[in-house]
Write a protein that holds these residues in place. Structure first.
Motif, short mmCIF file in Angstrom:
data_model
loop_
_atom_site.label_atom_id
_atom_site.label_comp_id
_atom_site.label_asym_id
_atom_site.label_seq_id
_atom_site.Cartn_x
_atom_site.Cartn_y
_atom_site.Cartn_z
N ILE A 163 4.11 4.35 -6.97
CA ILE A 163 4.21 3.24 -6.03
C ILE A 163 4.65 2.01 -6.81
O ILE A 163 3.94 1.53 -7.70
N ARG A 164 5.82 1.49 -6.50
CA ARG A 164 6.41 0.40 -7.28
C ARG A 164 6.39 -0.92 -6.52
O ARG A 164 6.40 -0.94 -5.29
N PHE A 165 6.35 -2.03 -7.28
CA PHE A 165 6.40 -3.36 -6.68
C PHE A 165 6.87 -4.36 -7.73
O PHE A 165 7.17 -3.99 -8.86
N ASP A 166 6.91 -5.64 -7.34
CA ASP A 166 7.49 -6.68 -8.19
C ASP A 166 6.43 -7.29 -9.10
O ASP A 166 5.32 -7.60 -8.67
N ILE A 198 -1.98 -3.01 -2.04
CA ILE A 198 -0.89 -2.44 -1.26
C ILE A 198 -1.50 -1.28 -0.48
O ILE A 198 -2.14 -0.38 -1.07
N ALA A 199 -1.36 -1.30 0.83
CA ALA A 199 -1.95 -0.27 1.67
C ALA A 199 -0.93 0.84 1.91
O ALA A 199 0.25 0.58 2.18
N ILE A 222 -1.86 -1.32 -14.09
CA ILE A 222 -0.45 -1.67 -13.88
C ILE A 222 0.34 -1.12 -15.06
O ILE A 222 0.03 -1.41 -16.22
N VAL A 223 1.36 -0.34 -14.75
CA VAL A 223 2.17 0.27 -15.81
C VAL A 223 3.64 0.01 -15.55
O VAL A 223 4.06 -0.31 -14.43
N ASN A 224 4.43 0.15 -16.61
CA ASN A 224 5.88 0.11 -16.48
C ASN A 224 6.37 1.42 -15.89
O ASN A 224 5.64 2.42 -15.88
N ARG A 271 10.30 -8.00 -12.93
CA ARG A 271 10.81 -6.64 -13.07
C ARG A 271 9.94 -5.70 -12.25
O ARG A 271 8.87 -6.06 -11.77
N GLU A 272 10.40 -4.48 -12.13
CA GLU A 272 9.70 -3.48 -11.34
C GLU A 272 8.58 -2.87 -12.16
O GLU A 272 8.78 -2.49 -13.32
#
Length: 443
Positions: A50-53, A35-36, A96-98, A66-67
């Motif tokens: 910074i969140r994503f699917d 993700i840029a 990658i974290v919750n 989930r996010e």
């Protein structure tokens, strides 16, 4: 691994006039994603906001995504050498974290971190080196990759026969500018096939480097008008490409695999480690050799590592202990291919090796003769098995190995297995060119 802090990253981004940051991460198959963001978002990114699917990581889209969040590792900060220095582009590799900051179950980097932590409780540190093979192919008039090689060179040939020499040199120089230590590079056996070897580093750093390696090599190849392929067996008439992984366990500054008084100057710990690898090799083949095409390479032939055994000389066994001793004593696993996820592979190798040490799984005697001269009965008598013959069999063996499933995590394993079963089903139901050429004139 460099010791950079969040503050160091923010300062260097400003000092080197960085304008864009690529937040890089891998899905469960080891495919590099990013993700840029602009540099203005960097402070927010460094806080893991910074969140994503989650479907991007899981490799499939269902109805239970989930996010999740990206948490950059400051030590991975590097500026891309091929981008302009004015308005530079940098990258950060992310865990990658919750949203609450706990590790996401399908974060492959965290899978490896957990096994590294387990080794550290035993005062052991894993060092890993790698030899990666790949092809450079021509592209067509639409810039699509073909399987036409760019040269007719062979093992260690020079220019003008080796037409990839300039591209390979630029790859090495770029990798070194990004902090890689390169041991060697050369043309491999097949036309258009090349190898670049990475010096040993700690396990997590090497996994990060292997993921970055594929990205850099393909980027530089494209700048030379070529396509770099890491397929294990891209063409019938070409050799397969391997990822040879060298492993050593250190305790402090001491190489625990070396014993000057041991047989072949190998320690009991080295033999137990090998025993652990052999005990689980058929089960983790679905991870070291993860795609349908992987098993087109693993067939009996010249230098093909098919046999689940070890040797100090033979290259047909999946494990070889090179002749170097003292601080260079190491165990080489030869069957993995460059399509694998290096985080998961390194994790399962270390876990299998530690289990071998814990339970003192001494392997059988090394097999140094040509295994292709042994009959099936001879192999059975010596308990020499072969790797699974296809992805379906590999997945079935993976399902049965509780250690490997536990190592990568039950949630990740379930998604990985589901995706690989679907991959095999698609392959089985697809009408291939060979079938048309073989049967269409007759039926």
């Amino acid at each position: 691994m460099r010791n950079l802090t969040k503050e160091d990253v923010l300062e260097q981004a400003q000092e080197y006039n960085v304008k864009f940051i690529r937040l890089q991460f891998t899905d469960i198959f080891g495919i590099f994603k990013n993700i840029a963001i602009t540099v203005d978002e960097l402070p927010k990114a460094m806080e893991g906001r910074i969140r994503f699917d989650s479907s991007v990581i899981d490799g499939m889209v269902g109805n239970r995504e989930r996010e999740i969040c990206l948490l950059p590792d400051p030590a991975s900060f590097v500026i891309f050498p091929w981008r302009p220095r004015e308005g530079a582009v940098a990258r950060l590799i992310c865990d990658i974290v919750n949203p609450d900051g706990t590790p996401y179950e399908c974060c492959c980097r965290n899978v490896l971190k957990k096994v590294i932590s387990e080794a550290e409780t035993l005062d052991l540190r894993m060092m890993v080196g790698a030899e990666t093979e790949f092809f450079l192919f021509q592209t067509d008039e639409r810039n699509k990759p073909t399987v036409l090689t760019h040269d007719t060179a062979g093992y260690c040939d020079l220019s003008p026969v080796d037409l990839g020499e300039n591209a390979r040199r630029d790859m090495v120089l770029t990798l070194e500018e990004m902090g890689f230590e390169i041991a060697s590079s050369h043309h491999e056996f097949a036309p258009g096939q090349h190898e670049i070897s990475l010096k040993s580093d700690d396990a997590l750093s090497t996994a990060d480097k292997l993921i970055t390696f594929r990205f850099v090599v393909r980027t530089i190849a494209k700048r030379h008008g070529l396509h770099a392929s890491f397929m294990p067996k891209p063409a019938n008439d070409l050799s397969g490409s391997a990822l040879h992984i060298y492993q050593t366990l250190y305790r402090g500054l001491d190489n625990t695999f070396y014993d000057p008084q041991g047989i072949d100057q190998l320690s009991d710990m080295a033999r137990y480690y090998v025993g652990g690898l052999i005990n689980h090799a058929r089960s983790f083949a679905a991870i070291t050799n993860p795609i349908v095409n992987s098993y087109k390479r693993l067939v009996p032939g010249h230098l093909t590592p098919c046999y689940v055994a070890w040797s100090t000389e033979n290259r047909n066994t999946i494990i070889r202990v090179p002749a170097n001793r003292s601080e260079e004593t190491r165990v080489e696993l030869r069957n993995p291919d460059p399509a694998c996820n290096p985080y998961l592979v390194t994790a399962v190798l270390l876990k299998a090796g530690l289990t071998g040490i814990k339970h003192k799984l001494r392997p059988s005697q090394p097999v140094n003769e040509n295994l292709f001269t042994l009959s099936p009965a001879d192999c059975r008598a010596r308990n020499i098995l072969t790797l699974p013959q296809n992805l379906e069999k590999a997945i079935d063996l993976l399902k049965q190995d509780e250690l490997v499933i536990h190592t990568i995590g039950e949630g990740l394993a379930a998604k990985y297995i589901m995706a690989k079963e679907l991959e095999w089903q698609k392959f089985q139901t697809h009408v291939h060119l060979w079938e048309l050429e073989e049967y269409l004139p007759l039926f």
